[in-house]
Design a protein around this motif. Structure first.
Motif, PDB file in Angstrom:
ATOM      1  N   GLN A 189       0.866  -1.271  -0.218  1.00 61.92           N
ATOM      2  CA  GLN A 189       0.005  -0.227  -0.263  1.00 61.92           C
ATOM      3  C   GLN A 189       0.998   1.352  -0.120  1.00 61.92           C
ATOM      4  OE1 GLN A 189      -2.369  -0.284   2.840  1.00 61.92           O
ATOM      5  NE2 GLN A 189      -4.044  -2.469   2.184  1.00 61.92           N
ATOM      6  N   SER A 212      -3.687  -6.516   9.690  1.00 62.82           N
ATOM      7  CA  SER A 212      -3.495  -7.586   8.187  1.00 62.82           C
ATOM      8  C   SER A 212      -3.083  -8.080   8.219  1.00 62.82           C
ATOM      9  CB  SER A 212      -1.722  -6.403   8.425  1.00 62.82           C
ATOM     10  OG  SER A 212      -1.448  -6.652   9.244  1.00 62.82           O
ATOM     11  N   ARG A 214      -6.122 -13.689   2.530  1.00 62.53           N
ATOM     12  CA  ARG A 214      -7.243 -13.197   2.396  1.00 62.53           C
ATOM     13  C   ARG A 214      -8.530 -14.116   1.402  1.00 62.53           C
ATOM     14  NH1 ARG A 214      -3.984  -7.977  -0.353  1.00 62.53           N
ATOM     15  NH2 ARG A 214      -2.775  -8.254   1.702  1.00 62.53           N
ATOM     16  N   GLY A 229      -9.327 -12.063   8.105  1.00 64.87           N
ATOM     17  CA  GLY A 229      -9.449 -10.835   9.064  1.00 64.87           C
ATOM     18  C   GLY A 229     -10.895 -11.167  10.654  1.00 64.87           C
ATOM     19  N   ALA A 252     -10.975   2.984   9.509  1.00 62.79           N
ATOM     20  CA  ALA A 252     -11.079   1.860   8.457  1.00 62.79           C
ATOM     21  C   ALA A 252     -10.261   2.648   7.129  1.00 62.79           C
ATOM     22  CB  ALA A 252     -11.943   1.876   8.297  1.00 62.79           C
ATOM     23  N   GLN A 253      -9.671   1.791   5.924  1.00 60.84           N
ATOM     24  CA  GLN A 253      -9.633   2.506   5.012  1.00 60.84           C
ATOM     25  C   GLN A 253     -11.454   1.508   4.338  1.00 60.84           C
ATOM     26  OE1 GLN A 253      -6.199  -0.066   2.699  1.00 60.84           O
ATOM     27  NE2 GLN A 253      -5.310   0.477   4.753  1.00 60.84           N
ATOM     28  N   HIS A 255     -12.019   1.052   1.592  1.00 63.57           N
ATOM     29  CA  HIS A 255     -12.779  -0.378   0.610  1.00 63.57           C
ATOM     30  C   HIS A 255     -12.818  -1.245   1.637  1.00 63.57           C
ATOM     31  CE1 HIS A 255      -9.249  -2.313   1.571  1.00 63.57           C
ATOM     32  NE2 HIS A 255      -8.444  -1.287   1.150  1.00 63.57           N
ATOM     33  N   ALA A 256     -12.737  -0.871   3.070  1.00 60.04           N
ATOM     34  CA  ALA A 256     -12.994  -1.962   3.630  1.00 60.04           C
ATOM     35  C   ALA A 256     -13.730  -1.970   4.795  1.00 60.04           C
ATOM     36  CB  ALA A 256     -11.349  -2.475   4.677  1.00 60.04           C
ATOM     37  N   PHE A 283     -16.850  -4.304   5.188  1.00 58.75           N
ATOM     38  CA  PHE A 283     -16.390  -6.097   6.291  1.00 58.75           C
ATOM     39  C   PHE A 283     -16.360  -5.281   7.781  1.00 58.75           C
ATOM     40  CE2 PHE A 283     -11.983  -6.949   8.799  1.00 58.75           C
ATOM     41  CZ  PHE A 283     -12.534  -8.408   9.028  1.00 58.75           C
ATOM     42  N   TYR A 284     -15.700  -4.122   7.816  1.00 62.13           N
ATOM     43  CA  TYR A 284     -15.925  -3.950   9.390  1.00 62.13           C
ATOM     44  C   TYR A 284     -17.146  -3.526   9.544  1.00 62.13           C
ATOM     45  CZ  TYR A 284     -11.215  -3.223   9.538  1.00 62.13           C
ATOM     46  OH  TYR A 284      -9.675  -3.155   9.277  1.00 62.13           O
ATOM     47  N   HIS A 317     -10.063   7.581   4.029  1.00 61.92           N
ATOM     48  CA  HIS A 317     -10.073   6.186   5.289  1.00 61.92           C
ATOM     49  C   HIS A 317     -11.621   6.721   6.020  1.00 61.92           C
ATOM     50  CE1 HIS A 317      -5.996   4.811   5.190  1.00 61.92           C
ATOM     51  NE2 HIS A 317      -6.154   3.808   6.415  1.00 61.92           N
TER      52      HIS A 317
END
Length: 141
Positions: free
Chosen positions: A30, A72, A78, A83, A106-107, A109-110, A113-114, A133
């Motif tokens: 990244q 990470s 992945r 995760g 959080a990024q 793009h993620a 997920f969260y 973020h």
């Protein structure tokens, strides 16, 4: 494939593996500058290490204020719920410590997920290390 499990890690004892994973994900993949990746909070944080058998494949940390970060997972692992396992361990440890509110940066793009794990976006999008973020918060019942 061996079973994936998460254990508590100690910065002084496990820092080589923790650093290897974070360097691969954040610095190499990244392009996060090394000076932004490493901070004094690593010495005080509770660290988590995900392993496949005995091989470390992911990491996360929990700070004293309930912030979860540095989540990470190495690229080849992945999509295998590593995760999820790291986050469940971090959330459980935060709750065990009486931290009924957990937060993370959080990024973008993620974020989904969260959100699956009960985190909600609070505030506007911002740049951190040149990556979009959002701040996210989870409150335990």
């Amino acid at each position: 494939m061996s079973e994936i499990h998460v254990r508590l890690a100690h910065w002084q004892r496990d820092h080589l593996e923790l650093r290897r994973i974070r360097e691969a994900v954040f610095i190499a993949e990244q392009a996060v500058p090394a000076e932004l990746e490493w901070d004094d909070e690593d010495n005080e944080a509770v660290h988590f290490l995900a392993l496949e058998g005995d091989y470390p494949i992911g990491t996360a940390r929990l700070l004293a204020d309930g912030q979860i970060g540095r989540v990470s997972v190495l690229k080849d692992w992945r999509g295998l719920k590593v995760g999820d396992a790291l986050m469940h361990a971090a959330i459980a440890e935060a709750e065990r410590r009486g931290q009924s509110e957990q937060k993370l940066s959080a990024q973008v793009h993620a974020a989904a997920f969260y959100q699956r794990l009960g985190f909600e976006i609070e505030g506007e999008e911002y740049l951190e290390a040149g990556i979009p973020h959002v701040m996210m918060v989870r409150r335990s019942d």
